[in-house]
Design an enzyme around this catalytic site. Structure first.
Site, PDB file in Angstrom:
ATOM      1  N   HIS A  68       0.845  -1.203   0.000  1.00  0.00           N
ATOM      2  CA  HIS A  68       0.000   0.000   0.000  1.00  0.00           C
ATOM      3  C   HIS A  68       0.874   1.245   0.000  1.00  0.00           C
ATOM      4  O   HIS A  68       2.090   1.155   0.082  1.00  0.00           O
ATOM      5  CB  HIS A  68      -0.998  -0.012   1.156  1.00  0.00           C
ATOM      6  CG  HIS A  68      -0.368   0.019   2.522  1.00  0.00           C
ATOM      7  ND1 HIS A  68       0.241  -1.079   3.075  1.00  0.00           N
ATOM      8  CD2 HIS A  68      -0.257   1.013   3.435  1.00  0.00           C
ATOM      9  CE1 HIS A  68       0.691  -0.769   4.291  1.00  0.00           C
ATOM     10  NE2 HIS A  68       0.405   0.493   4.518  1.00  0.00           N
ATOM     11  N   ASP A  72       6.075   3.976   5.031  1.00  0.00           N
ATOM     12  CA  ASP A  72       6.866   2.923   5.674  1.00  0.00           C
ATOM     13  C   ASP A  72       6.761   1.611   4.891  1.00  0.00           C
ATOM     14  O   ASP A  72       7.320   0.598   5.268  1.00  0.00           O
ATOM     15  CB  ASP A  72       6.473   2.731   7.145  1.00  0.00           C
ATOM     16  CG  ASP A  72       5.010   2.416   7.335  1.00  0.00           C
ATOM     17  OD1 ASP A  72       4.199   2.834   6.486  1.00  0.00           O
ATOM     18  OD2 ASP A  72       4.670   1.744   8.332  1.00  0.00           O
ATOM     19  N   HIS A  73       6.015   1.646   3.761  1.00  0.00           N
ATOM     20  CA  HIS A  73       5.931   0.468   2.896  1.00  0.00           C
ATOM     21  C   HIS A  73       6.443   0.734   1.482  1.00  0.00           C
ATOM     22  O   HIS A  73       6.702  -0.194   0.734  1.00  0.00           O
ATOM     23  CB  HIS A  73       4.494  -0.067   2.851  1.00  0.00           C
ATOM     24  CG  HIS A  73       4.056  -0.618   4.166  1.00  0.00           C
ATOM     25  ND1 HIS A  73       4.027  -1.959   4.448  1.00  0.00           N
ATOM     26  CD2 HIS A  73       3.678   0.003   5.310  1.00  0.00           C
ATOM     27  CE1 HIS A  73       3.625  -2.149   5.701  1.00  0.00           C
ATOM     28  NE2 HIS A  73       3.406  -0.970   6.238  1.00  0.00           N
ATOM     29  N   HIS A 157      -7.479  -1.199   5.542  1.00  0.00           N
ATOM     30  CA  HIS A 157      -6.368  -0.336   5.948  1.00  0.00           C
ATOM     31  C   HIS A 157      -6.377   1.044   5.293  1.00  0.00           C
ATOM     32  O   HIS A 157      -6.676   2.021   5.958  1.00  0.00           O
ATOM     33  CB  HIS A 157      -5.035  -1.028   5.725  1.00  0.00           C
ATOM     34  CG  HIS A 157      -3.884  -0.263   6.319  1.00  0.00           C
ATOM     35  ND1 HIS A 157      -3.799  -0.020   7.661  1.00  0.00           N
ATOM     36  CD2 HIS A 157      -2.803   0.327   5.746  1.00  0.00           C
ATOM     37  CE1 HIS A 157      -2.706   0.692   7.893  1.00  0.00           C
ATOM     38  NE2 HIS A 157      -2.090   0.913   6.758  1.00  0.00           N
ATOM     39  N   ASP A 178      -0.345  -4.141   5.679  1.00  0.00           N
ATOM     40  CA  ASP A 178      -1.168  -3.727   6.815  1.00  0.00           C
ATOM     41  C   ASP A 178      -2.612  -3.989   6.450  1.00  0.00           C
ATOM     42  O   ASP A 178      -3.017  -3.781   5.312  1.00  0.00           O
ATOM     43  CB  ASP A 178      -0.966  -2.239   7.109  1.00  0.00           C
ATOM     44  CG  ASP A 178       0.452  -1.958   7.595  1.00  0.00           C
ATOM     45  OD1 ASP A 178       1.198  -2.936   7.799  1.00  0.00           O
ATOM     46  OD2 ASP A 178       0.795  -0.780   7.755  1.00  0.00           O
ATOM     47  N   GLU A 203       1.354  -8.659   9.583  1.00  0.00           N
ATOM     48  CA  GLU A 203       1.734  -7.532  10.427  1.00  0.00           C
ATOM     49  C   GLU A 203       1.203  -7.811  11.824  1.00  0.00           C
ATOM     50  O   GLU A 203       0.297  -8.622  12.009  1.00  0.00           O
ATOM     51  CB  GLU A 203       1.111  -6.238   9.885  1.00  0.00           C
ATOM     52  CG  GLU A 203      -0.413  -6.211   9.961  1.00  0.00           C
ATOM     53  CD  GLU A 203      -0.967  -4.924  10.549  1.00  0.00           C
ATOM     54  OE1 GLU A 203      -0.303  -4.345  11.432  1.00  0.00           O
ATOM     55  OE2 GLU A 203      -2.057  -4.512  10.145  1.00  0.00           O
ATOM     56  N   HIS A 414       6.395  -6.229  11.462  1.00  0.00           N
ATOM     57  CA  HIS A 414       5.688  -4.971  11.641  1.00  0.00           C
ATOM     58  C   HIS A 414       5.019  -4.926  13.018  1.00  0.00           C
ATOM     59  O   HIS A 414       3.808  -4.764  13.151  1.00  0.00           O
ATOM     60  CB  HIS A 414       4.635  -4.827  10.530  1.00  0.00           C
ATOM     61  CG  HIS A 414       4.189  -3.403  10.297  1.00  0.00           C
ATOM     62  ND1 HIS A 414       3.293  -2.775  11.110  1.00  0.00           N
ATOM     63  CD2 HIS A 414       4.503  -2.521   9.338  1.00  0.00           C
ATOM     64  CE1 HIS A 414       3.067  -1.549  10.650  1.00  0.00           C
ATOM     65  NE2 HIS A 414       3.799  -1.373   9.571  1.00  0.00           N
ATOM     66  N   LYS A 462      -9.952 -43.879 -14.730  1.00  0.00           N
ATOM     67  CA  LYS A 462     -11.352 -44.293 -14.696  1.00  0.00           C
ATOM     68  C   LYS A 462     -11.456 -45.753 -14.282  1.00  0.00           C
ATOM     69  O   LYS A 462     -12.352 -46.127 -13.533  1.00  0.00           O
ATOM     70  CB  LYS A 462     -12.004 -44.061 -16.053  1.00  0.00           C
ATOM     71  CG  LYS A 462     -12.355 -42.607 -16.268  1.00  0.00           C
ATOM     72  CD  LYS A 462     -13.320 -42.423 -17.414  1.00  0.00           C
ATOM     73  CE  LYS A 462     -13.818 -40.982 -17.466  1.00  0.00           C
ATOM     74  NZ  LYS A 462     -14.278 -40.602 -18.791  1.00  0.00           N
TER      75      LYS A 462
END
Lengths: 600, 658
Positions: A68, A72-73, A157, A178, A203, A414, A462
């Protein structure tokens, strides 16, 4: 033995700088590429030299996935791709791709223009970096190469946040980024199917918190804001421009409307209007209620919330201001905080998690005298409130997700080590799976034992299924076939077909045993006695007396003949093929024991 | 594998595919051309329509004059319009497991199927398809329900009577199965059965079959579908486009390597170039307005209208039309315009880039903001206050049988200043206009059909190389009106298999393999031997487990230890299980080496005799003989089990096991 290896370069027993290396079935994937808000030196970015000392990152990594748009990502992405050098694909969702460059540019401006840092990534680098991005849609299976595939799931999130499944053959890892397991005013809850990955990397920001009901928290928040405004105080709410900001705006907007309040609400940065545009255009990523009603009323068009001007901070009278950034570590929120901190009538509400080293973290841990730049000491008299509005899963939510995905093992990132420890125990107890919590630079190795997919000829399958679907546990039936390995393709066929395909003839191996019996009767009568004897013992087998006098058991032939010398002895010829070896051998032994006396 | 063809309409298909153990319905299009046989439903009482003379038979018998009315030599049914449903008797529709929808035009029969056939399965479609499909259905229901009609004619449907009617009523097919429109309640219930899916999402059906929607480039969220198992692949192509309009481009690569490709939804106007038609549309529109006339554009509330508005956005100012009002009238006009702006992920790259800025992807947002385009739910209410002429009106329904368009036809039809421009290709414009004749208004036919034409199809087929192509019979011959145009048909090798309504096709391929997983413990125990260069073999004896259509081979269990204790043994306990099969053998035994081996193992007194087909090896001492031929070995001995087993094992050393 193949294995899955995981090494956090960031977010290992820590919050911030998320960056996790995963090796799965020979493929290397980097999950997130974040920066750390608590540091201003080298430590703010992950140590990419860990990945490879001399080689190019592009040769080593098959792909990079960004969960995302929070810095911090994704904050280290232009540094990673343009300054260290990576030219492979970077995957993220459409909203993330749209919003990420704006936040990066914002971050760059603060770092370079305000703090005067040199050797930082440039605007052009952000643009070049974004050119390497491949956008993915939810649930789309993206084929990174012939073997590696990834799939995004909704994570709640923030707008566009996704969890990712990384899969090679039958091995898979899920990375949550997250996520939020409870729907809020503008986003839905995270969801994943029962995909049973080998490993779930989750996380654990709120590993030990079980948050009280959301409604209580909201009521509490509104009450505090309302009280402060009523007594003429100012409320500062530090937020990041996108995410919680919209959630709290919707909350305050509806409250102001209902209570008919007049105190102004401001939103600080020029980003806001733009941000709200993103929410309008990506409304399919919001929760069901907003999606359903957007034609009649778009929740992201606010009546009461107006743009903030720097001069407003000194206006007399009550007001509510949303200001960025969210951890009071720089920018406008910090400026306003310094202005208002001295007055006990005012209030600052921290609606989210604060990383160590930030002003936000300091005041939340009770510090009331802050050392600012230039040795100034700022005394904090205003009220400080913390309310967890971050859209992270709490302990209950994390357990819920583990239950949904049913992983074979879990790895925590995390979060703080102490809290992780608690959650780790809980997960191991409740789900009976291994749970890991590596520190940065520490590698976790998980052995896996993938099964091998082959093609079975339908005829063989079969034939086998026709024999009964439920295997008898006491006496399981065995399937026989021949595995043909050709040009790395695997096919399982019946033995007959394998012979035929290879143009080989079957070699028949046959045995004939002579068994002598004392019996002076005629051969035909001996045969009849053999027949009734065998019939009485071999109840489950097909025993037949043929018109020519011979007896068959399945495909084994028994013939009676006179002895050339001794008329009181008969010779039984028992003949069988190698395929009936067990039964043939058994029959000769049985017949050797002689026949029961015929009833006279 | 079978294909049940429930619709004869090539662009509104409805087929059922039986594949492995699953029954998959591909689209459920609703043939609305049946409504052309009915009189229009006016919003406002129309004296002209209500005074049309009843129709009577040649002999003067007028018993049908209440049901049938005549207008300019054409006969129309005076009743609530009815639709021609897909075949419901050919296959028990309650056995359908899933319905795959490819675009919003191909789902209009959904409520009839899901609500009235005992259907209990799942429906898969993309989000734009569902949202816009809902709008189309809502509009349709609204158009029909807001003008309740007392009369429901049924006499004319009687087979003996229908024979006597003039064309085209006489030739209308399956009139007894024609149905009235569904209700909003049925629509909601049908749509609630839809599961949203995204392009390239792999959806497992019962573990047996995987289905995947692919972008088809024709409309917002429109898809083609791949239906596949591990060894077989069927592609279903429906309503695709290679033109760059607003939707995401067509995904062609994923259609490669199909065993069967079912091809439907090609352009209905193969001779018209969409770009040229748009140009003609604009110039005719401008010409009419400049002369003080009004322009009526009968249209659906979504789809091509977005492209037309975009063209007009660029054209208005340069053509000096800035002051001309554009009206978009539909009960779902507002929703359609709003929804078009929120599907960034389903749009072409250019439009996506705009959203990233962030700006609305379609310029009609600006047309609305600047008041050049106004939208209304119907002609009642606000519209009547704002209405200014000359103007341009976009409104439905393109059949001209219901909706606000009926009002404008009646209002503007008498003046030659006005123009009606047909852009939707679904209805013959001459038939659509028939109940309005005589007409002074100008009629322009600019059909815009962006779907694949035959040149594009043959290029596509060459590229993706399916083993077999299946298509509606209309595509295997030139159009009836242009029978000399051999280029207006599908040309492929082997020739396409064609279907028509109510036919069942056996698709020409045989499944031969199925996926099975070999558990790692079993795989470790296998010993492959190279038989020929590059080919290795391993014999496998394993336990088969089957669950949810997934097959797994596990290692055979270790033999259970013999039961301890002094329990009396029953005779039958020793009987070997004949199901434990030994492998087949192959190879041949060289006599000399065999004899050497025997000698090495302590046999003496060995004699070899030649026979016609091989040799006989005699072990004189043991009174044992071994016949060795090319493809067989026969060991004949006295009952000496030890000896037999020793000889057996020596023979086996020379043979390969399978």
């Amino acid at each position: 033995m193949p294995d899955i290896r995981v090494t956090p370069l960031g977010a290992g027993q820590d919050v911030g700088r998320s960056c996790i290396l995963v090796s799965i079935a020979g493929k290397n994937v980097m999950l997130d590429c974040g920066m750390h808000m608590g540091f201003n030196d080298d430590r703010r970015f992950p140590d990419f030299s860990y990945i490879t000392r001399n080689g190019r990152l592009t040769d080593f990594l098959d792909c990079v996935i960004i969960s995302h748009f929070h810095l911090d990502h994704c904050g280290a992405l232009p540094y990673f791709s343009e300054m260290v050098g990576y030219d492979g694909p970077i995957y993220m969702t459409h909203p993330t791709q749209a919003i990420c460059p704006i936040l990066l540019e914002d971050y760059r401006k603060i770092a370079v223009d305000k703090k005067g840092e040199a050797n930082f990534f440039t605007s052009q680098m952000i643009k070049d970096c974004m050119k390497k991005v491949v956008a993915v849609r939810l649930h789309q299976t993206v084929q990174v190469d012939d073997e590696l595939e990834i799939k995004a799931y909704y994570a709640g999130h923030v707008l566009g946040a996704a969890m990712f499944q990384i899969k090679v053959g039958s091995e898979s890892v899920v990375y949550t980024g997250d996520y939020n397991m409870t729907p809020d005013r503008h986003l839905g809850a995270a969801w994943i199917d029962k995909c049973r990955p080998n490993l779930l990397i989750t996380e654990s920001t709120y590993a030990t918190t079980i948050r009280d009901s959301k409604r209580c928290r909201e009521r509490d928040f509104l009450k505090k804001v309302h009280e402060t405004v009523e007594r003429g105080g100012k409320v500062l709410i530090p937020v990041f421009a996108l995410g919680r900001a919209q959630e709290l705006c919707i909350l305050l907007e509806t409250f102001w409307e209902r209570m008919n309040l007049k105190a102004p609400i401001y939103f600080s940065t020029g980003l806001t209007e733009k941000a709200n545009h993103y929410y309008k255009l990506f409304i399919t990523w919001t929760n069901q209620k907003i999606r359903k009603t957007f034609v009649q009323r778009n929740m992201f068009e606010f009546k009461h919330i107006k743009a903030f001007d720097r001069a407003f901070a000194d206006n007399p009278g009550p007001m509510v201001v949303f200001a960025t950034p969210g951890m009071l570590h720089a920018g406008q929120s910090l400026q306003i905080f310094r202005k208002w901190a001295g007055n006990e009538k005012n209030m600052v509400i921290m609606p989210g998690y604060c990383v160590q080293g930030t002003v936000g973290h300091k005041i939340l841990s009770g510090q009331r005298k802050l050392e600012m730049e230039g040795r100034q000491v700022l005394e904090v008299k205003m009220q400080v409130e913390y309310m967890s509005f971050s859209a992270h899963a709490d302990a209950k939510g994390i357990m819920q997700l583990v239950g949904q995905a049913e992983p074979e093992s879990v790895l925590l990132v995390h979060g703080e080590a102490k809290k992780m420890e608690f959650l780790k125990q809980k997960i191991e107890q409740e789900f009976r799976v291994n749970c890991y919590m590596p520190a940065n630079g520490e590698t976790v190795t998980l052995p896996t034992s993938p099964s091998i997919p082959v093609g079975i000829s339908l005829g063989l399958l079969k034939r086998e299924m026709a024999q009964g679907l439920l295997p008898d546990t006491r006496k399981p039936r065995l399937l026989h076939g021949t595995l043909i390995v050709k040009d790395s393709s695997f096919r399982l066929v019946s033995s007959e077909q394998a012979l035929k395909e290879l143009g080989l003839a079957e070699h028949q191996l046959r045995f004939t045993c002579r068994v002598q019996l004392h019996d002076s009767r005629k051969e035909q009568e001996t045969a009849t006695r053999v027949y009734s004897h065998l019939k009485s013992i071999l109840k489950d087998h097909c025993v037949q007396h043929l018109p020519d006098g011979s007896v068959t058991v399945e495909s084994i032939l028994v013939q009676a003949a006179a002895h050339s010398e001794d008329p009181g002895t008969k010779v039984l010829l028992v003949s069988w093929t190698y395929q009936d070896e067990e039964l043939g051998s058994y029959l000769t032994a049985l017949l050797k024991k002689g026949l029961p006396q015929a009833p006279s | 594998m079978k294909l049940y063809c429930l619709s004869g309409h090539p662009t509104l298909p409805c087929n059922v595919l039986k594949f492995k153990s699953t029954t998959v319905m591909l689209d459920c299009g609703l043939d609305m051309t049946s409504t052309l046989n009915f009189l229009p439903l006016p919003l406002v009482q129309s004296p002209r329509l209500s005074n049309l003379p009843g129709w009577s038979l040649k002999d003067g018998n007028a018993f049908l004059d209440k049901e049938l009315k005549e207008c300019s030599g054409h006969v129309f049914v005076d009743s609530v319009p009815e639709f021609c449903l897909p075949e419901t008797e050919l296959i028990d529709l309650s056995t359908v497991d899933v319905i795959l929808i490819s675009n919003y035009h191909c789902m209009m029969a959904l409520p009839y199927i899901t609500e009235h056939t005992g259907f209990t399965g799942m429906v898969y479609a993309t989000e734009p398809t569902v949202q816009i499909g809902r709008l189309l259905m809502e509009e349709l229901v609204n158009f029909i329900e807001r003008v309740p009609k007392a009369q429901s004619a049924s006499l004319w449907k009687n087979k003996d009577i229908q024979r006597l009617l003039p064309s085209p009523l006489k030739d209308a097919v399956e009139v007894s199965t024609w149905r009235r429109c569904y209700t909003m309640q049925e629509v909601n219930s049908a749509l609630s059965k839809i599961q949203l899916v995204g392009y390239s999402q792999k959806i497992e059906l019962f573990g047996a079959v995987q289905v995947t929607p692919l972008s088809s480039g024709y409309a917002l969220g429109s898809s083609n579908w791949i239906i596949q198992s591990h060894y077989e692949k069927v592609s279903y192509v429906s309503g695709s486009s290679l033109l760059t309009t607003h939707p995401q481009p067509m995904d062609q690569a994923s259609l490669k390597n199909s065993d069967v490709l079912i091809l439907t939804g090609l352009t209905q106007i193969p001779t018209a170039n969409p770009d040229g038609m748009v140009g003609e549309f604009c110039s005719n529109l401008a010409l009419t307005v400049r002369n003080g006339g009004n322009v009526l554009v009968p249209c659906y509330p979504s789809g091509v209208i977005y492209d037309l508005l975009e063209c007009l956005y660029q054209y208005i100012d340069s053509a000096g039309l800035s002051n001309i009002p554009f009206y978009f009238i539909s009960p779902v006009a507002n929703s359609s315009l709003e929804f078009s702006q929120i599907f960034a992920e389903w749009l072409c790259h250019n439009k996506q880039t705009k959203v990233y800025l962030p700006e609305p992807p379609f310029p009609h947002a600006e047309l609305i903001q600047t008041n050049k385009l106004k939208h209304y739910p119907s002609i009642h209410g606000d519209f009547s206050n704002d209405f200014r002429q000359p103007c341009v009106v976009f409104t439905g329904h393109p059949s001209l049988r219901f909706g606000d368009v009926v009002h404008f036809m009646e209002l503007w039809g008498k003046s030659s200043l006005n123009t009606v421009i047909f852009t939707e290709p679904d209805f013959s414009y001459l038939e659509a206009l028939a109940p309005y004749q005589p007409l002074a208004m100008k009629c322009i036919y600019c059909p815009i059909d962006t779907r694949l034409n035959f040149i594009q199809v043959s290029k596509l087929l060459k590229e993706v190389q399916p083993l077999h192509v299946v298509c509606p019979e209309q595509y295997t011959q030139p159009p009836p009106a242009q029978s000399h145009r051999m280029d207006l048909m599908i040309d492929c090798q082997p020739p396409a298999m064609s279907y028509r309504r109510a036919e069942v096709l056996a698709l020409p391929f045989k499944r031969r393999y199925e996926k099975i997983e070999i558990m790692p413990e079993l795989a470790d125990s296998l010993v492959p031997m190279e038989i020929k260069p590059g080919i290795s073999l391993a014999t496998v004896s394993a336990v088969l487990h089957t669950k949810d259509n997934k097959h797994v081979l596990q290692p055979p269990p270790r033999p259970a230890p013999p039961p301890s204790g002094k329990k009396r043994k029953r005779a039958s306990d020793d009987i070997p299980d004949c199901q434990v099969l030994k492998p087949l053998l192959s190879g041949s035994i060289p006599v000399e080496q065999f004899v050497q081996t025997l000698e090495k193992h302590g046999f003496s007194d060995i004699k070899v005799e030649d026979t016609a087909k091989g040799h006989i090896v005699l072990l004189q001492e043991a009174e044992t003989l071994i016949q060795i031929e090319e493809d067989s070995t026969h060991i004949i001995c006295d009952n000496d089990e030890m000896l037999r087993v020793r000889l057996r094992d020596l023979v086996l050393k020379f043979l390969q096991k399978f």
